[in-house]
Scaffold this motif. Structure first.
Motif, short mmCIF file in Angstrom:
data_model
loop_
_atom_site.label_atom_id
_atom_site.label_comp_id
_atom_site.label_asym_id
_atom_site.label_seq_id
_atom_site.Cartn_x
_atom_site.Cartn_y
_atom_site.Cartn_z
N PRO A 1 2.55 3.20 2.00
CA PRO A 1 1.51 4.04 3.12
C PRO A 1 2.35 4.97 3.78
O PRO A 1 3.58 5.02 3.65
CB PRO A 1 0.66 3.67 4.54
CG PRO A 1 1.65 2.12 4.65
CD PRO A 1 2.24 1.69 3.27
N TRP B 1 -3.11 6.08 4.74
CA TRP B 1 -3.47 5.23 3.57
C TRP B 1 -4.54 5.74 3.13
O TRP B 1 -5.71 5.21 3.95
CB TRP B 1 -3.22 3.33 3.81
CG TRP B 1 -3.45 3.47 2.15
CD1 TRP B 1 -2.88 3.84 1.16
CD2 TRP B 1 -4.64 2.87 1.83
NE1 TRP B 1 -3.10 2.80 -0.58
CE2 TRP B 1 -4.94 2.43 -0.11
CE3 TRP B 1 -5.61 2.24 2.38
CZ2 TRP B 1 -5.78 1.89 -0.85
CZ3 TRP B 1 -6.75 1.93 1.10
CH2 TRP B 1 -6.62 1.51 -0.37
N LEU C 1 0.95 -1.25 -0.30
CA LEU C 1 0.18 -0.28 0.30
C LEU C 1 1.11 1.36 0.03
O LEU C 1 0.85 2.27 -0.59
CB LEU C 1 -0.80 -0.23 1.28
CG LEU C 1 -1.91 -1.25 1.06
CD1 LEU C 1 -3.05 -0.78 2.84
CD2 LEU C 1 -2.96 -0.53 -0.17
#
Length: 272
Positions: free
Chosen positions: A42, A79, A40
């Motif tokens: 983040p 995120w 992801l």
């Protein structure tokens, strides 16, 4: 919270969920949590002040120069999901403190409350009699009975009475004390393989977690890790079975032959 946590950003998050992970049995939680964080990508959100929870036992020396004491990191990331969907906070703890675990759990919950987290997720291993060649199921546990209905609908196993050790479990109890909904997803791990990292169980957890959170992540690399781990477990099991067979067959025959030879020698040397 101000003295135990350093805040790096103050984003406006939309109804964020939180995933928290520390090392544990078969490293299932860390494999799943770290993989999701890696994919992801983040942004840094906060970090726990490590010296309060950890005591270094030494220092590293490089080229005869002593380095500063190193501490395990306990970091929060955030995120942002697509508009209209819930955002995500990920907490990754490199290690569990030897003491002050209850206070560590409260510190993590402090950050969750600070950013409006309504539901928290942890991961763990469920040690069962599953064979390493079987596809591990995912068990579910939650802080409130109503939360279990959705887990049952998704096919999660309700294991009944169990204990979730370490901070991956304790955090759930602290969340319940502070009236934050919390869920633990537990991947099945063979009892005889509890000391080995298990990306197979972590993959099952990650697949379930992403569906629940409505988040898309490419799991191809984790699937490769799971395939490699399955191969290693198969090799280890074959080697262990070979050792088992050798121990309980060939050595017995050898001992039997030696005993007969010894008896013959004794008869020959015994006085008439």
């Amino acid at each position: 919270m101000r003295s135990l946590v350093k805040i790096h950003a103050r984003p406006k998050l939309h109804e964020p969920n939180m995933i928290a992970a520390w090392p544990g049995i078969a490293n299932v939680a860390m494999i799943a949590g770290s993989y999701l964080a890696h994919k992801l990508n983040p942004k840094p959100l906060a970090e726990v002040v490590a010296p309060y929870f950890f005591d270094p036992i030494g220092v590293l020396v490089r080229d005869n120069v002593v380095e500063s004491p190193q501490f395990p990191e306990s970091r929060f990331f955030y995120w942002k999901n697509t508009p209209g969907k819930k955002d995500l906070i990920i907490f990754i703890g490199d290690d569990q403190p030897a003491a002050k675990t209850y206070e560590m759990a409260h510190t993590v919950i402090d950050v969750a409350e600070r950013f409006g987290v309504k539901k928290l997720y942890t991961c763990a291993a469920a040690l069962t009699r599953i064979h390493h060649s079987e596809q591990p199921k995912v068990w579910g546990a939650a802080t409130r009975e109503p939360l279990l209905a959705d887990l049952k609908a998704r096919g999660l196993v309700m294991g009944g009475d169990l204990q979730i050790s370490g901070l991956n479990g304790l955090l759930l109890g602290v969340a319940k004390e502070r009236q934050i909904d919390a869920i633990c997803l537990l991947g099945e791990v063979p009892q005889y393989a509890s000391r080995f990292p298990n990306p197979i169980a972590a993959l099952s957890i990650a697949e379930t977690m992403l569906k629940i959170l409505d988040v898309e992540v490419d799991l191809a690399e984790l699937r490769e890790q799971a395939t490699e781990a399955a191969g290693r477990l198969k090799e280890m099991a074959a080697e262990a079975m070979g050792d088992y067979i050798d121990y309980f067959t060939e050595p017995i025959w050898e001992r039997g032959g030696n005993e007969e030879e010894e008896e013959e020698d004794d008869n020959q040397n015994s006085p008439n």
